[in-house]
Design an enzyme around this catalytic site. Structure first.
Site, PDB file in Angstrom:
ATOM      1  CB  THR A 151     -16.458  18.155  42.551  1.00 58.53           C
ATOM      2  OG1 THR A 151     -15.994  17.062  43.337  1.00 58.53           O
ATOM      3  CG2 THR A 151     -17.240  19.100  43.450  1.00 58.53           C
ATOM      4  CG  PHE A 168     -17.007  23.512  42.256  1.00 60.12           C
ATOM      5  CD1 PHE A 168     -16.603  23.780  43.553  1.00 60.12           C
ATOM      6  CD2 PHE A 168     -16.369  22.496  41.556  1.00 60.12           C
ATOM      7  CE1 PHE A 168     -15.584  23.059  44.149  1.00 60.12           C
ATOM      8  CE2 PHE A 168     -15.344  21.764  42.143  1.00 60.12           C
ATOM      9  CZ  PHE A 168     -14.955  22.040  43.452  1.00 60.12           C
TER      10      PHE A 168
END
Length: 274
Positions: A173, A175
């Site tokens: 992921t 960020f």
């Protein structure tokens, strides 16, 4: 420095915030992405850490929409975090008895193959976060499981039933760190922009992208989001190599701006290490 993140403690957002600012005076959890971003504008935090993209499920659309429509904050850093999900099972139950599995919708989607194979009788139920899923499991009146992080399991003192249950081993992921100002040039940067057009015409997007191509600027990513005004109209989000203050990038962005109705620089920031 106070850093806001999507809480509670034990979320992957907290892990990203810790990686970004392990020496921050305060890490402040909030219950939604909108609240995390608003915290900076309201003076409750100096920076915000929010998820923006997953390698399996694509864009975190809520974050993208808030960057376009809901904030003037700029991206000053990105953090790429490997995501490895753990399965917890409510005390006293075995896997075949589980009837509900809790987690954040993104985590449920990233583990849908595992759920189908190992928890075919379990109903996936969305929690506000992967850490919150542990509490949801604990209070469930049905035999329950939770998909969460190793850190959350440690924080809540829960026993891990299975490790690394994500459907793809390269699950990551991305960020972004949001603040009133973006980053200074480093020589190895990227810039995020968004744009749309007043009318739909053949080649209009091609012309805007040509401002980049003609100057040899590499486009790293492009995606679209509905413009919220009419069906079939979109705002384009684009990442390019280079810093907005680089002379060639500044010139190209000026050309793109002249072709677009809406144009915003969302921030320039260092590219992460490979």
């Amino acid at each position: 420095m106070r850093v806001a993140f999507l809480g509670p403690r034990g979320t992957y957002s907290e892990e990203a915030a810790l990686q970004h600012a392990s020496q921050a005076s305060q890490l402040v959890p909030f219950g939604s992405i909108a609240a995390v971003i608003a915290a900076v504008g309201e003076g409750a935090a100096d920076q915000a850490v929010v998820p923006i993209e997953n390698s399996l499920e694509g864009a975190v659309t809520h974050t993208a929409d808030l960057l376009i429509h809901g904030t003037d904050l700029l991206i000053r850093r990105e953090i790429v975090l490997p995501i490895h999900h753990c399965l917890l099972v409510q005390t006293g139950f075995t896997l075949p008895l589980v009837r509900v599995v809790y987690s954040h919708p993104q985590a449920l989607a990233q583990c849908r193959g595992y759920i189908a194979e190992h928890l075919p009788e379990a109903e996936p139920v969305a929690s506000l976060s992967t850490a919150g899923a542990v509490k949801d499991m604990g209070s469930s009146t049905r035999p329950a499981a939770a998909i969460t992080s190793r850190r959350a399991a440690e924080i809540f003192g829960a026993r891990i039933f299975a490790h690394n249950i994500e459907d793809a081993a390269n699950n990551k992921t991305r960020f972004v760190v949001l603040a009133p100002n973006d980053a200074e040039p480093t020589g190895r940067d990227k810039t995020s922009i968004c744009l749309d057009f007043t009318e739909d015409a053949a080649g209009i997007l091609h012309g805007a992208l040509g401002e980049l191509a003609s100057r040899g600027i590499n486009m790293l990513k492009i995606e679209s989001r509905p413009d919220r005004r009419s069906l079939g109209r979109y705002i384009f989000l684009i990442d390019i190599e280079g810093h907005r203050e680089d002379a060639i990038v500044e010139e190209a962005l000026r050309g793109v701006r002249n072709r677009a109705a809406l144009f915003r620089i969302l921030g320039s920031y260092p590219q992460p290490d490979a």
